[in-house]
Design an enzyme around this catalytic site. Structure first.
Site, short mmCIF file in Angstrom:
data_model
loop_
_atom_site.label_atom_id
_atom_site.label_comp_id
_atom_site.label_asym_id
_atom_site.label_seq_id
_atom_site.Cartn_x
_atom_site.Cartn_y
_atom_site.Cartn_z
N ASP A 185 8.22 13.02 18.53
CA ASP A 185 7.11 13.08 17.70
C ASP A 185 6.50 11.50 17.49
O ASP A 185 7.16 10.41 17.91
CB ASP A 185 7.79 13.51 16.31
CG ASP A 185 8.59 12.46 15.65
OD1 ASP A 185 9.71 11.92 16.50
OD2 ASP A 185 8.52 12.18 14.42
N GLU A 231 11.74 11.96 13.91
CA GLU A 231 12.16 10.36 13.60
C GLU A 231 11.27 9.87 12.66
O GLU A 231 11.62 9.32 11.86
CB GLU A 231 12.31 9.86 14.88
CG GLU A 231 13.10 8.52 14.83
CD GLU A 231 12.42 7.50 14.39
OE1 GLU A 231 12.98 6.40 13.91
OE2 GLU A 231 11.19 7.32 14.55
N1 BES Z 1 11.21 3.11 17.04
C1 BES Z 1 11.02 2.78 15.65
C2 BES Z 1 12.16 1.68 15.11
C3 BES Z 1 12.22 0.59 15.94
C4 BES Z 1 10.90 -0.23 16.14
C5 BES Z 1 13.30 -0.50 15.91
C6 BES Z 1 10.83 -1.48 16.98
C7 BES Z 1 13.27 -1.62 16.65
C8 BES Z 1 12.06 -2.03 17.04
C9 BES Z 1 11.03 3.92 14.85
O1 BES Z 1 10.31 4.95 15.51
C10 BES Z 1 10.59 3.79 13.50
O2 BES Z 1 9.29 3.58 13.34
N2 BES Z 1 11.42 3.67 12.56
C11 BES Z 1 10.76 3.70 11.27
C12 BES Z 1 11.89 4.13 10.27
C13 BES Z 1 11.78 5.89 10.08
C14 BES Z 1 12.99 6.15 8.99
C15 BES Z 1 10.50 6.27 9.87
C16 BES Z 1 10.69 2.34 10.77
O3 BES Z 1 11.37 1.37 11.13
O4 BES Z 1 9.77 1.99 9.92
MN MN Z 2 10.56 5.22 17.47
MN MN Z 3 8.18 4.68 15.11
#
Ligand code: BES
Ligand code: MN
Ligand code: MN
Length: 455
Positions: free
Chosen positions: A88, A153
């Site tokens: 996604d 995710e």
């Molecule tokens: N891939 C990201 C997280 C990420 C990005 C970790 C860059 C380390 C470096 C992930 O898809 C994301 O966007 N996570 C969200 C949290 C989620 C609970 C929606 C975030 O970090 O805001």
């Molecule tokens: Mn991600």
């Molecule tokens: Mn992300």
């Protein structure tokens, strides 16, 4: 060079074509009108696995978006690696800021531009192609492999945690491999060993029963937008210290070794500022920029609205005001506890002229990988062989909450082998991914499996 590495070199362009097909599918999880695209992306991946002659390939429906599962575990005496990724993507808006349409991938300067190019279609697809490089060259995969690719995710993985609990035995593994993080910089491969958690709140401040004329009533009736701003101003002090009582109580302090490791990273603060167009950095007193952005907790307003925001001027005293406020959490902090502390503090700040409502959105636990974990050695060596430089070990500020659940439910450490760059503009317009890193990523993943089998 092994047959698998040769196959990856020989099929470079083919892999890019396929990635483009995946990137053309607008699988935005937060947009309920994109359900067909979600299923299309899941089925695209399912078909990929089906062409590889694996033990098990299955689509698991959930109350939300499907989970793609594949398994090939031919060895009794080799480790089992669970590969995790997400198909996604974030919404593409604001679309007018994209220089090419978000779901029509194009190549410019060696990068592919499209929503999801880096986060996480491009990065997670590297492992699919690594697996293929063994199966399509008539070899056995060197280790046991399980794949779990989810479609939720970006909305907090609401159905994956129950799935883990329910399929604990099926998912049992020696380690989890994730490519959903960043490298420290261009040609600086990195293993991320810490991720922050998240508590995400929404607040509403309600005053009079309707919008009022700001001349007729202004000065005599409390303005909820003014109040909201005053309340937000009390959430941090001038040193950037979060004022929610108890917020830091359980934070595991950084050790001397943590701080030295961070200080030794090749961070260029001037380049950082220039890349963001800012004159000065800002954050919690007593910590470096890298520490503030990866290993210390934060509190940020993500959005604030209310009253009149249209063209020209309308004199109005708004009846309510809203904001979305997120907190990034570090080891020791519990998202539910922090949400509760925030709620209590925020409510206590409200004057009796308004009513305040605080609600909680999805959150997630922080995580750290044990640096002595044996799987990291094979990962570091694979990076070194492919990139011809030793990888760095760094903590990152983003969140992948399921990583903590892998540890809690499956007892498995995660190896965060990122191939993206912080400049990839994930979640922003013009997201991109380096095609060179896509190629090197596939090779690194395949080498990792070979090296792990030998270790
Ligand atoms: N891939 C990201 C997280 C990420 C990005 C970790 C860059 C380390 C470096 C992930 O898809 C994301 O966007 N996570 C969200 C949290 C989620 C609970 C929606 C975030 O970090 O805001
Ligand atoms: Mn991600
Ligand atoms: Mn992300």
């Amino acid at each position: 060079m092994s047959a698998s590495q040769e196959y990856i070199d020989n099929n470079k362009d083919q892999f890019i074509e396929e990635l483009f097909d995946l990137l053309r599918i607008p699988s935005v999880s937060t947009d309920s009108s994109k359900k067909d695209a979600i299923h299309e992306a899941a089925n695209f991946l399912l078909k990929q696995f089906q062409s590889m002659n694996l033990d098990t390939v299955k689509l698991y429906e959930t109350p939300g978006n499907p989970i793609v599962y594949a398994e090939h575990t031919p060895h009794k005496d080799k480790p089992t690696v669970l590969v995790y990724g997400h198909y996604d993507v974030q919404p593409s808006d604001p679309d007018e800021l994209w220089t090419s349409p978000p779901f029509e991938p194009v190549i410019k300067d060696g990068n592919v531009y499209a929503r999801g190019a880096s986060d996480d279609k491009g990065q997670s697809y590297t492992h699919v192609k690594a697996l293929e490089s063994f199966k399509k060259t008539g070899q056995e995969i060197p280790v046991n492999i399980k794949f779990i690719l989810e479609g939720e995710e970006e909305i907090g993985s609401p159905n994956l945690v129950p799935f883990l609990e329910e399929h604990k035995d099926m998912l049992s593994c020696d380690m989890v491999l994730v490519s959903d993080t960043s490298m420290f910089g261009k040609d600086m491969p990195s293993i991320t060993y810490g991720l922050r958690g998240l508590a995400y709140m929404e607040v509403e401040v309600v005053g009079p029963n309707r919008d009022l004329h700001s001349g007729v009533y202004g000065g005599a009736v409390e303005n909820p937008l003014n109040v909201l701003c005053e309340m937000i101003a009390k959430l941090k002090d001038e040193d950037g210290v979060i004022q929610v009582p108890g917020f830091y109580d359980k934070v595991i302090p950084l050790t001397k070794a943590d701080r030295e490791a961070s200080a030794a990273l090749p961070f260029d603060e001037e380049a950082y500022k220039a890349s963001l167009g800012i004159e000065a950095v800002h954050g919690e007193k007593g910590y470096t920029t890298l520490e503030r952005a990866s290993a210390r907790p934060t509190l940020d307003v993500n959005g604030i609205w209310g009253g009149y925001t249209g063209e020209g001027a309308k004199t109005v005293l708004p009846s309510k005001a809203n904001a979305k406020i997120s907190m990034r959490l570090v080891p020791g902090q519990h998202p539910k506890e922090i949400a509760q502390l925030f709620k209590e503090y925020f409510e206590s700040l409200a004057p009796d002229t308004v009513k305040v409502k605080v609600t909680e959105h999805h959150g997630g636990h922080p995580s750290v990988t044990d640096l002595s974990f044996y799987g990291l050695k094979a990962a570091a060596q694979a990076f070194e062989e492919v990139y011809e430089v030793e990888p760095l070990f760094a903590r990152e500020g983003g969140s992948i909450p399921i990583v903590a659940d892998f540890k809690r439910v499956l007892g498995a450490e995660s190896i965060l082998m990122g191939f993206g760059l912080t400049s990839d503009a994930i979640h922003s317009p013009n997201e991109k991914f380096s095609l060179k890193d896509f190629h090197r990523g596939i090779k690194t993943s395949a080498r990792f499996m070979e090296l792990l089998a030998e270790s």
